[in-house]
Design a protein around this motif. Structure first.
Motif, PDB file in Angstrom:
ATOM      1  N   TYR A 109     -12.316   9.601 -18.238  1.00 13.59           N
ATOM      2  CA  TYR A 109     -11.737  10.882 -17.830  1.00 13.59           C
ATOM      3  C   TYR A 109     -12.795  11.690 -17.081  1.00 13.59           C
ATOM      4  N   GLY A 110     -12.322  12.717 -16.395  1.00 11.40           N
ATOM      5  CA  GLY A 110     -13.225  13.595 -15.665  1.00 11.40           C
ATOM      6  C   GLY A 110     -12.767  15.028 -15.770  1.00 11.40           C
ATOM      7  N   ALA A 111     -12.946  15.777 -14.688  1.00 14.25           N
ATOM      8  CA  ALA A 111     -12.616  17.197 -14.702  1.00 14.25           C
ATOM      9  C   ALA A 111     -11.134  17.452 -14.941  1.00 14.25           C
ATOM     10  N   GLU A 112     -10.289  16.478 -14.583  1.00 13.07           N
ATOM     11  CA  GLU A 112      -8.843  16.677 -14.738  1.00 13.07           C
ATOM     12  C   GLU A 112      -8.413  16.778 -16.201  1.00 13.07           C
ATOM     13  N   ALA A 113      -9.285  16.386 -17.121  1.00 16.64           N
ATOM     14  CA  ALA A 113      -8.943  16.411 -18.542  1.00 16.64           C
ATOM     15  C   ALA A 113      -9.263  17.750 -19.190  1.00 16.64           C
ATOM     16  N   PHE A 114      -9.754  18.720 -18.394  1.00 19.71           N
ATOM     17  CA  PHE A 114     -10.150  20.015 -18.930  1.00 19.71           C
ATOM     18  C   PHE A 114      -9.638  21.143 -18.032  1.00 19.71           C
ATOM     19  N   VAL A 115      -9.732  22.340 -18.550  1.00 16.77           N
ATOM     20  CA  VAL A 115      -9.461  23.537 -17.756  1.00 16.77           C
ATOM     21  C   VAL A 115     -10.813  24.126 -17.352  1.00 16.77           C
ATOM     22  N   PRO A 116     -11.129  24.195 -16.050  1.00 18.62           N
ATOM     23  CA  PRO A 116     -12.408  24.779 -15.634  1.00 18.62           C
ATOM     24  C   PRO A 116     -12.398  26.296 -15.817  1.00 18.62           C
ATOM     25  N   ILE A 117     -13.443  26.811 -16.437  1.00 19.03           N
ATOM     26  CA  ILE A 117     -13.527  28.253 -16.693  1.00 19.03           C
ATOM     27  C   ILE A 117     -14.381  28.922 -15.622  1.00 19.03           C
ATOM     28  N   ALA A 118     -15.584  28.401 -15.427  1.00 21.86           N
ATOM     29  CA  ALA A 118     -16.500  28.990 -14.441  1.00 21.86           C
ATOM     30  C   ALA A 118     -17.603  27.990 -14.122  1.00 21.86           C
ATOM     31  N   GLY A 119     -18.214  28.195 -12.956  1.00 22.29           N
ATOM     32  CA  GLY A 119     -19.404  27.454 -12.573  1.00 22.29           C
ATOM     33  C   GLY A 119     -20.542  28.445 -12.462  1.00 22.29           C
ATOM     34  N   THR A 120     -21.628  28.211 -13.179  1.00 25.92           N
ATOM     35  CA  THR A 120     -22.719  29.188 -13.226  1.00 25.92           C
ATOM     36  C   THR A 120     -24.046  28.521 -12.906  1.00 25.92           C
ATOM     37  N   GLY A 121     -24.822  29.163 -12.052  1.00 24.47           N
ATOM     38  CA  GLY A 121     -26.140  28.649 -11.712  1.00 24.47           C
ATOM     39  C   GLY A 121     -26.055  27.456 -10.784  1.00 24.47           C
ATOM     40  N   ASN A 122     -27.143  27.177 -10.116  1.00 27.74           N
ATOM     41  CA  ASN A 122     -27.203  26.035  -9.211  1.00 27.74           C
ATOM     42  C   ASN A 122     -28.656  25.565  -9.159  1.00 27.74           C
ATOM     43  N   ALA A 123     -28.916  24.396  -9.727  1.00 27.78           N
ATOM     44  CA  ALA A 123     -30.274  23.856  -9.771  1.00 27.78           C
ATOM     45  C   ALA A 123     -30.390  22.730  -8.757  1.00 27.78           C
ATOM     46  N   THR A 124     -31.109  22.972  -7.677  1.00 24.31           N
ATOM     47  CA  THR A 124     -31.272  21.979  -6.622  1.00 24.31           C
ATOM     48  C   THR A 124     -32.215  20.868  -7.074  1.00 24.31           C
ATOM     49  N   GLN A 125     -31.912  19.636  -6.646  1.00 20.57           N
ATOM     50  CA  GLN A 125     -32.729  18.481  -7.022  1.00 20.57           C
ATOM     51  C   GLN A 125     -33.823  18.216  -5.972  1.00 20.57           C
ATOM     52  N   VAL A 126     -34.873  17.579  -6.457  1.00 21.21           N
ATOM     53  CA  VAL A 126     -36.012  17.217  -5.612  1.00 21.21           C
ATOM     54  C   VAL A 126     -36.267  15.719  -5.759  1.00 21.21           C
ATOM     55  N   VAL A 127     -36.505  15.029  -4.649  1.00 19.73           N
ATOM     56  CA  VAL A 127     -36.894  13.616  -4.694  1.00 19.73           C
ATOM     57  C   VAL A 127     -38.419  13.563  -4.695  1.00 19.73           C
ATOM     58  N   ALA A 128     -38.991  12.880  -5.693  1.00 16.91           N
ATOM     59  CA  ALA A 128     -40.449  12.892  -5.834  1.00 16.91           C
ATOM     60  C   ALA A 128     -40.994  11.504  -6.142  1.00 16.91           C
ATOM     61  N   VAL A 129     -42.266  11.313  -5.779  1.00 14.94           N
ATOM     62  CA  VAL A 129     -42.998  10.070  -6.047  1.00 14.94           C
ATOM     63  C   VAL A 129     -44.345  10.439  -6.674  1.00 14.94           C
ATOM     64  N   ARG A 130     -45.129   9.433  -7.072  1.00 15.83           N
ATOM     65  CA  ARG A 130     -46.477   9.703  -7.571  1.00 15.83           C
ATOM     66  C   ARG A 130     -47.368  10.234  -6.443  1.00 15.83           C
ATOM     67  N   ASP A 131     -48.411  10.936  -6.823  1.00 10.64           N
ATOM     68  CA  ASP A 131     -49.338  11.487  -5.837  1.00 10.64           C
ATOM     69  C   ASP A 131     -49.951  10.408  -4.950  1.00 10.64           C
ATOM     70  N   ASP A 132     -50.192   9.227  -5.543  1.00  4.48           N
ATOM     71  CA  ASP A 132     -50.862   8.165  -4.778  1.00  4.48           C
ATOM     72  C   ASP A 132     -49.881   7.231  -4.076  1.00  4.48           C
ATOM     73  N   SER A 133     -48.604   7.620  -4.015  1.00  8.34           N
ATOM     74  CA  SER A 133     -47.600   6.777  -3.378  1.00  8.34           C
ATOM     75  C   SER A 133     -47.860   6.655  -1.874  1.00  8.34           C
ATOM     76  N   THR A 134     -47.494   5.517  -1.324  1.00 11.39           N
ATOM     77  CA  THR A 134     -47.674   5.298   0.126  1.00 11.39           C
ATOM     78  C   THR A 134     -46.590   5.965   0.960  1.00 11.39           C
ATOM     79  N   TYR A 135     -45.543   6.466   0.295  1.00 10.83           N
ATOM     80  CA  TYR A 135     -44.441   7.103   1.030  1.00 10.83           C
ATOM     81  C   TYR A 135     -44.793   8.557   1.291  1.00 10.83           C
ATOM     82  N   SER A 136     -44.893   8.902   2.569  1.00 14.13           N
ATOM     83  CA  SER A 136     -45.311  10.256   2.943  1.00 14.13           C
ATOM     84  C   SER A 136     -44.143  11.217   3.098  1.00 14.13           C
ATOM     85  N   ASP A 137     -42.956  10.667   3.371  1.00 10.13           N
ATOM     86  CA  ASP A 137     -41.774  11.517   3.529  1.00 10.13           C
ATOM     87  C   ASP A 137     -40.537  10.695   3.183  1.00 10.13           C
ATOM     88  N   LEU A 138     -39.375  11.316   3.268  1.00 12.35           N
ATOM     89  CA  LEU A 138     -38.131  10.632   2.903  1.00 12.35           C
ATOM     90  C   LEU A 138     -37.793   9.489   3.862  1.00 12.35           C
TER      91      LEU A 138
END
Length: 447
Positions: A109-138
């Motif tokens: 099941y998903g959202a259809e199985a509930f009544v949505p009340i509100a959406g609060t806050g928005n936490a943006t995600q970050v893609v990250a690697v180790r400091d010594d990784s060879t990947y310099s950008d996405l």
């Protein structure tokens, strides 16, 4: 059987009195908020920030009580709310994991199985690697994922937003494919990177800021625009990948919850989000103080649903319905036993007095079969919420007790009337006490 009529009468009487008394005043008792993750996590912390604001500013006349029900990526807690009584007294706080769980096969099941009340806050995600990784950008990361599919280990909580962040990225780079490893929450994903067990992962901005000095480096921000706390970090969109992954905390009620009660909660949440302490705390947690409700909330849920569905992995293998298989086996056993008994009676073979032990064994077997069938009916009734807990439990206890004492009544060792009255009193008391124990002490929702 005298207790059979009593049990039916009991079912009707208690069923009439056990129903919820509809009252315009809401809420009249504490509201349970199910947080389907362990205490101390991001969702739990967010819920307690809102809870504190609601209590401090008396935004609701009754308390909001947080109950942590961790396990299975949030599906254990969400399932409890899904099956809870739709009276506004059991709510769910779950981010878009409620959408990803269904598309990953973790839940049916998903959202259809509930009544949505509100959406609060928005936490943006970050893609990250180790400091010594060879990947310099996405782009460099995605080129390698395309040249050598399955070679880059992506640490994720499978079926959760962190997993879908990786799926969205590889969907934008033809031929690319990460090798996902089940790790868990943000702290565990960071440990996997730091320990060299994974090459890349996604984190909330707050998690990234917390772990940054310990040895990880961000490649891209998965938001529509740059974040003021990370002004030098470019978005995935700027780097050529149209990917957004922002975790919003959604509030849900069981399907069928009255609209006026949904609005009451939504009003309290909107007011809490406007308080100074909530705004300050969310700023420290790197969460945008967004509030969505009504049509705007529905549109946002549909947008996120489409985005997730586009990259959802293949549907999970459908498992057999073991409950129905067991029920079918029980029914076949009962039919076989009945046919055998009929054949024995119709054979007309005289049974000697010495066969008393066999008759007693047969009677005992029949008694166990009756108890088993009654128990199966009781469980099915509770599972599908056909009758409220108190009346069905009282009727079940009365029937089981009647089956057990019937041989004693037949042999006139106990009085039928006294036995029926005693069973009636015990069954009612037991059902009421059990209901109180589960709902008030153990805080478990019952049908």
């Amino acid at each position: 059987m005298p207790w059979l009529g009593c049990s039916l009468l009991l079912l009707l009487v208690i069923g009439c009195t056990d129903g919820e008394q509809h009252d315009d005043a809401y809420p009249r008792r504490p509201i349970k908020l199910i947080v389907p993750f362990a205490a101390g996590g991001g969702s739990d912390t967010f819920g307690r920030v809102i809870q504190n604001a609601i209590e401090t500013h008396r935004l609701l006349p009754e308390r909001l009580v947080i109950i942590n029900v961790p396990g299975a990526g949030g599906t254990i807690g969400s399932r409890r709310v899904k099956h809870a009584r739709p009276d506004g007294y059991t709510l769910l706080l779950l981010h878009e994991g409620i959408l990803t769980a269904r598309h990953s096969g973790s839940a049916a099941y998903g959202a259809e199985a509930f009544v949505p009340i509100a959406g609060t806050g928005n936490a943006t995600q970050v893609v990250a690697v180790r400091d010594d990784s060879t990947y310099s950008d996405l782009p460099s990361l995605m080129r390698e994922a395309s040249r050598n599919p399955d070679s880059i280990v992506f640490s994720a909580n499978i079926g959760a937003p962190s997993h879908f962040a990786g799926l969205m990225l590889q969907a934008k780079q033809p031929g690319s494919k990460f090798r996902y490893t089940q790790t868990g929450g943000g702290a565990k994903r960071f440990a996997a990177l730091q320990g060299g067990h994974a090459d890349v992962s996604s984190f909330s901005i707050a998690e990234y800021v917390q772990f940054k000095l310990s040895g990880i480096r961000a490649l891209a921000l998965l938001g529509p625009e740059r974040h003021p706390d990370l002004p030098d970090l470019g978005t995935a969109i700027e780097q050529g990948f149209d990917v957004e992954s922002q975790n919003m905390q959604f509030w849900w009620a069981p399907l069928g919850t009255p609209p006026d009660r949904v609005e009451t909660i939504a009003d309290a949440l909107a007011a809490a989000m406007q308080t100074d302490e909530v705004r300050q705390t969310l700023a420290e947690m790197k969460i945008t103080d967004t509030v969505l409700r009504g049509a705007a909330l529905e549109a946002e849920l549909q947008r996120r649903e489409r985005r997730i569905a586009e990259v959802a992995p293949s549907a999970a293998v459908e498992l057999p319905d073991f409950a129905m298989i067991a029920l079918g086996c029980l029914a076949l056993t009962a039919v076989a036993a009945f046919i055998r008994a009929v054949r024995r009676r119709s054979s007309g073979v005289p049974r000697p007095a010495a066969d008393r032990t066999e008759r007693e064994t047969s009677a005992h077997t029949g008694q166990l079969a009756a108890i088993g069938c009654t128990t199966v009916c009781y469980v099915i009734t509770l599972q599908f919420q056909l009758v409220r807990f108190v009346p069905i439990t009282a009727a079940y206890a009365l029937l089981i007790g009647g089956i057990l004492v019937w041989p004693l009544i037949q042999s006139r060792r106990i009085n039928a009337t006294k036995a029926t009255v005693a069973l009636l009193i015990v069954s009612v008391l037991m059902s009421v006490v059990m209901h109180y124990l589960f709902t008030e002490v153990l805080v478990v929702d019952l049908p």
